[in-house]
Design a protein around this motif. Structure first.
Motif, PDB file in Angstrom:
ATOM      1  N   GLU A   1       0.833  -1.207   0.000  1.00  0.00           N
ATOM      2  CA  GLU A   1       0.000   0.000   0.000  1.00  0.00           C
ATOM      3  C   GLU A   1       0.867   1.256   0.000  1.00  0.00           C
ATOM      4  N   LEU A   2       1.897   1.281   0.832  1.00  0.00           N
ATOM      5  CA  LEU A   2       2.795   2.436   0.863  1.00  0.00           C
ATOM      6  C   LEU A   2       3.484   2.623  -0.489  1.00  0.00           C
ATOM      7  N   THR A   3       3.838   1.516  -1.133  1.00  0.00           N
ATOM      8  CA  THR A   3       4.433   1.589  -2.470  1.00  0.00           C
ATOM      9  C   THR A   3       3.512   2.333  -3.416  1.00  0.00           C
ATOM     10  N   MET A   4       2.254   1.957  -3.426  1.00  0.00           N
ATOM     11  CA  MET A   4       1.289   2.584  -4.335  1.00  0.00           C
ATOM     12  C   MET A   4       1.069   4.052  -4.006  1.00  0.00           C
ATOM     13  N   ARG A   5       1.033   4.386  -2.741  1.00  0.00           N
ATOM     14  CA  ARG A   5       0.787   5.781  -2.359  1.00  0.00           C
ATOM     15  C   ARG A   5       1.946   6.680  -2.768  1.00  0.00           C
TER      16      ARG A   5
ATOM     17  N   TRP B   1       4.210   5.929  -5.144  1.00  0.00           N
ATOM     18  CA  TRP B   1       4.335   5.831  -6.592  1.00  0.00           C
ATOM     19  C   TRP B   1       3.435   6.837  -7.293  1.00  0.00           C
ATOM     20  N   ASP B   2       2.260   7.041  -6.751  1.00  0.00           N
ATOM     21  CA  ASP B   2       1.274   7.902  -7.388  1.00  0.00           C
ATOM     22  C   ASP B   2       1.740   9.355  -7.472  1.00  0.00           C
TER      23      ASP B   2
ATOM     24  N   LYS C   1      11.101   6.276  -2.306  1.00  0.00           N
ATOM     25  CA  LYS C   1      10.386   5.679  -1.177  1.00  0.00           C
ATOM     26  C   LYS C   1       9.542   4.492  -1.640  1.00  0.00           C
ATOM     27  N   ALA C   2       8.911   4.642  -2.797  1.00  0.00           N
ATOM     28  CA  ALA C   2       8.111   3.537  -3.338  1.00  0.00           C
ATOM     29  C   ALA C   2       8.979   2.315  -3.578  1.00  0.00           C
ATOM     30  N   LEU C   3      10.170   2.529  -4.118  1.00  0.00           N
ATOM     31  CA  LEU C   3      11.078   1.415  -4.372  1.00  0.00           C
ATOM     32  C   LEU C   3      11.498   0.751  -3.064  1.00  0.00           C
ATOM     33  N   HIS C   4      11.759   1.560  -2.066  1.00  0.00           N
ATOM     34  CA  HIS C   4      12.119   1.002  -0.750  1.00  0.00           C
ATOM     35  C   HIS C   4      11.003   0.110  -0.217  1.00  0.00           C
ATOM     36  N   HIS C   5       9.779   0.606  -0.264  1.00  0.00           N
ATOM     37  CA  HIS C   5       8.660  -0.149   0.312  1.00  0.00           C
ATOM     38  C   HIS C   5       8.328  -1.402  -0.502  1.00  0.00           C
ATOM     39  N   VAL C   6       8.456  -1.322  -1.821  1.00  0.00           N
ATOM     40  CA  VAL C   6       8.133  -2.511  -2.613  1.00  0.00           C
ATOM     41  C   VAL C   6       9.192  -3.589  -2.418  1.00  0.00           C
ATOM     42  N   LYS C   7      10.438  -3.186  -2.197  1.00  0.00           N
ATOM     43  CA  LYS C   7      11.470  -4.181  -1.878  1.00  0.00           C
ATOM     44  C   LYS C   7      11.144  -4.878  -0.559  1.00  0.00           C
ATOM     45  N   GLN C   8      10.645  -4.099   0.410  1.00  0.00           N
ATOM     46  CA  GLN C   8      10.235  -4.689   1.682  1.00  0.00           C
ATOM     47  C   GLN C   8       9.068  -5.647   1.476  1.00  0.00           C
ATOM     48  N   ALA C   9       8.119  -5.246   0.634  1.00  0.00           N
ATOM     49  CA  ALA C   9       6.968  -6.112   0.354  1.00  0.00           C
ATOM     50  C   ALA C   9       7.418  -7.422  -0.273  1.00  0.00           C
ATOM     51  N   VAL C  10       8.334  -7.346  -1.239  1.00  0.00           N
ATOM     52  CA  VAL C  10       8.838  -8.554  -1.908  1.00  0.00           C
ATOM     53  C   VAL C  10       9.488  -9.483  -0.891  1.00  0.00           C
TER      54      VAL C  10
ATOM     55  N   ARG D   1       9.084 -14.460   2.175  1.00  0.00           N
ATOM     56  CA  ARG D   1       9.199 -15.164   3.455  1.00  0.00           C
ATOM     57  C   ARG D   1       8.082 -16.190   3.643  1.00  0.00           C
ATOM     58  N   VAL D   2       6.899 -15.881   3.098  1.00  0.00           N
ATOM     59  CA  VAL D   2       5.776 -16.808   3.238  1.00  0.00           C
ATOM     60  C   VAL D   2       5.516 -17.604   1.954  1.00  0.00           C
ATOM     61  N   GLY D   3       6.377 -17.409   0.947  1.00  0.00           N
ATOM     62  CA  GLY D   3       6.261 -18.197  -0.270  1.00  0.00           C
ATOM     63  C   GLY D   3       5.081 -17.849  -1.145  1.00  0.00           C
ATOM     64  N   HIS D   4       4.636 -16.583  -1.089  1.00  0.00           N
ATOM     65  CA  HIS D   4       3.478 -16.172  -1.890  1.00  0.00           C
ATOM     66  C   HIS D   4       3.942 -15.669  -3.247  1.00  0.00           C
ATOM     67  N   PRO D   5       3.488 -16.252  -4.373  1.00  0.00           N
ATOM     68  CA  PRO D   5       3.920 -15.806  -5.702  1.00  0.00           C
ATOM     69  C   PRO D   5       3.500 -14.368  -5.992  1.00  0.00           C
ATOM     70  N   ILE D   6       4.399 -13.592  -6.612  1.00  0.00           N
ATOM     71  CA  ILE D   6       4.119 -12.184  -6.903  1.00  0.00           C
ATOM     72  C   ILE D   6       4.669 -11.788  -8.278  1.00  0.00           C
ATOM     73  N   PRO D   7       4.388 -12.546  -9.332  1.00  0.00           N
ATOM     74  CA  PRO D   7       4.994 -12.214 -10.631  1.00  0.00           C
ATOM     75  C   PRO D   7       4.626 -10.833 -11.158  1.00  0.00           C
ATOM     76  N   THR D   8       3.371 -10.412 -10.969  1.00  0.00           N
ATOM     77  CA  THR D   8       2.964  -9.108 -11.489  1.00  0.00           C
ATOM     78  C   THR D   8       3.690  -7.987 -10.755  1.00  0.00           C
ATOM     79  N   ILE D   9       3.777  -8.100  -9.451  1.00  0.00           N
ATOM     80  CA  ILE D   9       4.490  -7.079  -8.671  1.00  0.00           C
ATOM     81  C   ILE D   9       5.946  -7.004  -9.108  1.00  0.00           C
ATOM     82  N   LEU D  10       6.589  -8.140  -9.276  1.00  0.00           N
ATOM     83  CA  LEU D  10       7.999  -8.151  -9.666  1.00  0.00           C
ATOM     84  C   LEU D  10       8.212  -7.481 -11.022  1.00  0.00           C
ATOM     85  N   ILE D  11       7.357  -7.768 -11.978  1.00  0.00           N
ATOM     86  CA  ILE D  11       7.495  -7.148 -13.295  1.00  0.00           C
ATOM     87  C   ILE D  11       7.319  -5.637 -13.207  1.00  0.00           C
ATOM     88  N   GLU D  12       6.392  -5.201 -12.364  1.00  0.00           N
ATOM     89  CA  GLU D  12       6.051  -3.783 -12.302  1.00  0.00           C
ATOM     90  C   GLU D  12       7.044  -2.945 -11.504  1.00  0.00           C
ATOM     91  N   ILE D  13       7.991  -3.592 -10.823  1.00  0.00           N
ATOM     92  CA  ILE D  13       9.006  -2.828 -10.081  1.00  0.00           C
ATOM     93  C   ILE D  13       9.999  -2.170 -11.032  1.00  0.00           C
TER      94      ILE D  13
END
Length: 283
Positions: free
Chosen positions: A91-95, A97-98, A107-116, A121-133
């Protein structure tokens, strides 16, 4: 482990993460589904789906997504279904980024790296997020840093056999080599991404074949360029029959130019006409 078990239970009534139907979905159709749902579990499941497929670099999708985070947190307080820490970083990434200014993008890059990191850590796939970074790195002129990020993530995902995320990383690694004019390495990575996307995302599969063809064209290998571009057209036409995106004018124009280089004027004219019918300019 608790997160993984719970999220799998939440997803049982829709296609699993590795299946095409999940990642190929359009956000508008998922919002329509969300509007009809009444149970908390179904709504949380659908919000997770929305955030998985939201394209960060699309302002409309980003604005829409910002409207569902509050409900995700509220539902999760009731259901205790998942760790919402990565979503708070997203959410912080999106805010940031806008705002679209260098300081905010940093700041958006910092937060999205944290999100990734938290999603990993929990093994949740995020291909769309990774491409959009990647656009964030580009805006900040951090091309080498971008390459290092995706190279390191690709190595991590290979070890963990996270194929959805591997596919996304190959795309950005390929883009780096293309910038460097290293077409052999670029095409190799584009095709590796296509082979993985084939298993779970038809749209990106077709796109990467098309990009591989375009790179062969830039490299001067007309025959290989036509092979992959024509393959992408066949697949896109089949996909359009299932409700997906069809062939764009740009692809028809590229094929027309390649046939022109081969002095195959009949085919060149055929594809030029197809480009015009799609609303594109003649080659």
């Amino acid at each position: 482990m608790k997160y993984l078990i719970t999220i799998l239970l939440l997803l049982v009534s829709i296609p699993l993460l590795a299946q095409r139907g999940y990642w190929d979905a359009e956000t508008d159709s998922i919002y329509h589904i969300l509007a009809t749902q009444r149970t908390d579990t179904a709504r949380l499941r659908t919000i997770v789906h929305l955030l998985d497929i939201t394209r960060l670099d699309e302002s409309r999708e980003r604005r829409q997504a910002l409207g569902v985070f509050a409900e995700l947190y509220k539902l999760n307080r009731q259901l205790h279904a998942l760790d919402d820490a990565p979503y708070r970083q997203l959410e912080l990434t999106m805010r940031y980024w806008d705002e679209n200014i260098p300081e905010s993008n940093a700041k958006a890059l910092h937060h999205v790296k944290q999100a990734v990191q938290l999603f990993d850590r929990v093994g949740h796939p995020i291909p769309t997020i990774l491409i959009e970074i990647a656009p964030l790195f580009n805006r900040l002129h951090q091309i080498e840093e971008r390459f290092e990020f995706y190279r390191d993530k690709l190595a991590y995902y290979r070890v963990h056999n996270a194929q959805e995320n591997m596919a996304a990383c190959y795309v950005s690694v390929a883009g780096y080599y293309r910038r460097k004019g290293a077409y052999d390495q670029a095409i190799s990575n584009f095709l590796q991404s296509a082979e993985l996307f084939k298993n779970f995302n038809r749209s990106y599969y077709i796109s990467e074949l098309k990009v591989a063809g375009a790179n062969y064209a830039e490299w001067g290998n007309t025959s290989k360029a036509l092979e992959y571009l024509l393959q992408s057209i066949t697949l896109a036409q089949e996909y359009a029959k299932q409700g997906g995106r069809g062939v764009d004018a740009y692809t028809y124009r590229n094929i027309s130019k390649l046939y022109l280089l081969q002095q195959n004027y009949t085919k060149a004219l055929e594809y030029a006409n197809l480009a015009c019918r799609c609303g594109g300019e003649p080659p």
